[in-house]
Design an enzyme around this catalytic site. Structure first.
Site, mmCIF file in Angstrom:
data_model
loop_
_atom_site.group_PDB
_atom_site.id
_atom_site.type_symbol
_atom_site.label_atom_id
_atom_site.label_comp_id
_atom_site.label_asym_id
_atom_site.label_seq_id
_atom_site.Cartn_x
_atom_site.Cartn_y
_atom_site.Cartn_z
ATOM 1 N N ASN A 154 12.395 -47.930 -45.524
ATOM 2 C CA ASN A 154 12.167 -46.914 -46.545
ATOM 3 C C ASN A 154 13.438 -46.649 -47.352
ATOM 4 O O ASN A 154 14.462 -46.265 -46.796
ATOM 5 C CB ASN A 154 11.702 -45.604 -45.891
ATOM 6 C CG ASN A 154 11.550 -44.489 -46.901
ATOM 7 O OD1 ASN A 154 10.832 -44.621 -47.883
ATOM 8 N ND2 ASN A 154 12.250 -43.381 -46.671
ATOM 9 N N GLU A 155 13.376 -46.912 -48.660
ATOM 10 C CA GLU A 155 14.445 -46.608 -49.610
ATOM 11 C C GLU A 155 15.813 -47.170 -49.202
ATOM 12 O O GLU A 155 16.797 -46.432 -49.063
ATOM 13 C CB GLU A 155 14.543 -45.096 -49.847
ATOM 14 C CG GLU A 155 13.270 -44.522 -50.453
ATOM 15 C CD GLU A 155 13.404 -43.044 -50.817
ATOM 16 O OE1 GLU A 155 14.355 -42.381 -50.335
ATOM 17 O OE2 GLU A 155 12.574 -42.555 -51.610
ATOM 18 N N TRP A 157 3.730 -38.439 -52.817
ATOM 19 C CA TRP A 157 4.454 -37.797 -51.715
ATOM 20 C C TRP A 157 4.444 -36.298 -51.971
ATOM 21 O O TRP A 157 5.016 -35.847 -52.950
ATOM 22 C CB TRP A 157 5.902 -38.306 -51.644
ATOM 23 C CG TRP A 157 6.622 -37.682 -50.485
ATOM 24 C CD1 TRP A 157 7.404 -36.563 -50.504
ATOM 25 C CD2 TRP A 157 6.596 -38.133 -49.137
ATOM 26 N NE1 TRP A 157 7.870 -36.287 -49.249
ATOM 27 C CE2 TRP A 157 7.389 -37.237 -48.383
ATOM 28 C CE3 TRP A 157 5.974 -39.192 -48.481
ATOM 29 C CZ2 TRP A 157 7.580 -37.388 -47.017
ATOM 30 C CZ3 TRP A 157 6.170 -39.338 -47.124
ATOM 31 C CH2 TRP A 157 6.974 -38.434 -46.403
ATOM 32 N N GLU A 164 5.748 -44.109 -53.584
ATOM 33 C CA GLU A 164 6.029 -42.669 -53.490
ATOM 34 C C GLU A 164 6.243 -42.128 -54.902
ATOM 35 O O GLU A 164 6.884 -42.774 -55.726
ATOM 36 C CB GLU A 164 7.301 -42.377 -52.678
ATOM 37 C CG GLU A 164 7.178 -42.534 -51.188
ATOM 38 C CD GLU A 164 8.442 -42.063 -50.459
ATOM 39 O OE1 GLU A 164 9.143 -41.151 -50.978
ATOM 40 O OE2 GLU A 164 8.744 -42.612 -49.393
ATOM 41 N N TYR A 190 10.930 -40.486 -58.714
ATOM 42 C CA TYR A 190 11.434 -39.125 -58.524
ATOM 43 C C TYR A 190 12.377 -38.756 -59.684
ATOM 44 O O TYR A 190 13.592 -38.666 -59.501
ATOM 45 C CB TYR A 190 12.175 -39.005 -57.188
ATOM 46 C CG TYR A 190 11.278 -39.080 -55.985
ATOM 47 C CD1 TYR A 190 10.386 -38.058 -55.694
ATOM 48 C CD2 TYR A 190 11.307 -40.193 -55.138
ATOM 49 C CE1 TYR A 190 9.553 -38.124 -54.579
ATOM 50 C CE2 TYR A 190 10.485 -40.269 -54.026
ATOM 51 C CZ TYR A 190 9.614 -39.226 -53.753
ATOM 52 O OH TYR A 190 8.783 -39.286 -52.663
#
Length: 357
Positions: free
Chosen positions: A137-138, A300, A258, A218
């Site tokens: 993840n990321e 998310w 996400e 994001y």
């Protein structure tokens, strides 16, 4: 084919978290099982989740480790190696280049992939309920801005996964930043720093053992520009750029795994969040009707009641806000019309889409 999915992440410490999210096609449930030192109880829990998912026609995406320190992540592997006196460095980035830690991780991955479900009798690597694996993840490796260290790790670990499991798709888990090997795309990044975190979306995703690309969205966390209209334009440009990459450079599907808007922003309103959601869902729909590489998106994070302990600045209970709930149900229905659905979902979809009218 449209399908239900469960997105799971196996990270590092011992913990269980649940949240309910909705994919633009249909419903996802995000289930984090966190542990390389997974206890018998947690293995039983994951067995149960997979068995129940199989029963209800849900497909799973399982993530193998977290780059972030939350729940332990790569930091825990570094700590174990350091405490045992075999670690090369106490730096978190040594997770990617320390031979001992790489061996730790491979042993853990093999244990997960070859796990035999005590309820179904099927090994995870052979279970069609699992749709895909996500490596990490990321991921970021700030100590090597060239991106070579992370690229080498992805190549090695993706090859290792495929040597054990050729049945399932594999993705990286990237945020989607462009690096020094993609100079023409650097202006698409949210800010200059994004090119220096050791990742490169195109380079990392081109690896032959990676089956589809992953991207996050994001805008409020990635840019210092406080203007909300700017953030909406960024999200749109970000998505269009990566879908174009999928079509022209990668020749692979791109999933936006996400996206969200923080409730901690000074000017935050639920209406703003709905607007961001709509921009993202509309782009995915347009990609679907044009048969482009934009393969889907996961918000998310959606929660259910009594899950406050698992909440963060992005979590919502969708049905508590009708406009939000409507966005995702509308998306499910219109994508079903474009892409179809599995037989096990037809009755549910018929009821869902009839109620909307």
């Amino acid at each position: 084919m449209a399908h239900f999915m469960l997105y799971c992440c196996l990270l590092t410490a011992i913990s269980l978290n649940f949240c309910h999210i909705i994919y633009p096609k249909f419903t996802f449930i995000l289930f984090w099982i966190i542990g390389s030192m997974i206890t018998y109880v947690l293995w039983q829990a994951l067995d149960h989740v997979i068995a129940e998912s199989r029963r209800y026609g849900i497909r799973l995406v399982l993530c193998l480790v977290n780059n972030l320190q939350a729940y332990g992540g790569k930091t825990q592997y570094v700590k174990w190696a350091w405490e045992e006196g075999v670690g090369l460095s106490s730096s978190n980035d040594s997770f990617f280049y320390d031979p001992s830690i790489r061996r730790y991780f491979k042993k853990y991955v093999k244990t997960v992939l070859t796990r035999r479900n005590t309820l179904t009798g099927v090994e995870y690597r052979d279970d069609p309920t699992i749709f895909a694996w996500e490596l990490i993840n990321e991921p970021r490796c700030i100590s090597d801005k060239s991106g070579d260290t992370l690229q080498d790790w992805i190549e090695e670990m993706s090859t290792f996964v495929k040597s054990i499991d050729r049945n399932h798709l594999l993705t990286v888990g990237l945020e989607g930043f462009y690096g020094p090997k993609s100079p023409k795309r650097l202006t698409v990044n949210p800010e200059f720093w994004a090119a220096d975190v050791g990742t490169d979306f195109i380079r990392n995703s081109k690896i032959s053992t990676i089956d589809f690309a992953s991207v996050h969205i994001y805008p409020d966390h990635w840019t210092h520009n406080p203007d909300f209209e700017y953030k909406l334009k960024f999200a749109s440009k970000w998505m269009v750029s990566h879908i174009e990459d999928g079509d022209k450079e990668l020749k692979k599907p791109v999933m936006f795994t996400e996206f969200g808007l923080s409730t901690e922003n000074k000017d935050f309103t639920p209406a703003q969040r709905d607007r961001l959601y709509k921009v993202i869902l509309d782009i995915i729909y347009k990609s679907a009707i044009k048969n482009k590489s934009g393969a889907g998106s996961l918000v998310w994070q959606f929660l259910v009641e009594d899950m406050e302990e698992s909440n963060d600045e992005f979590g919502i209970i969708p049905w508590k806000r009708q406009s939000t709930y409507q966005l995702f149900t509308d998306q499910s229905c219109r994508l079903a019309r474009v892409q179809g659905a599995l037989p096990t979902q037809l009755d549910y979809l018929r009821k869902l889409c009839t109620r909307r009218r």
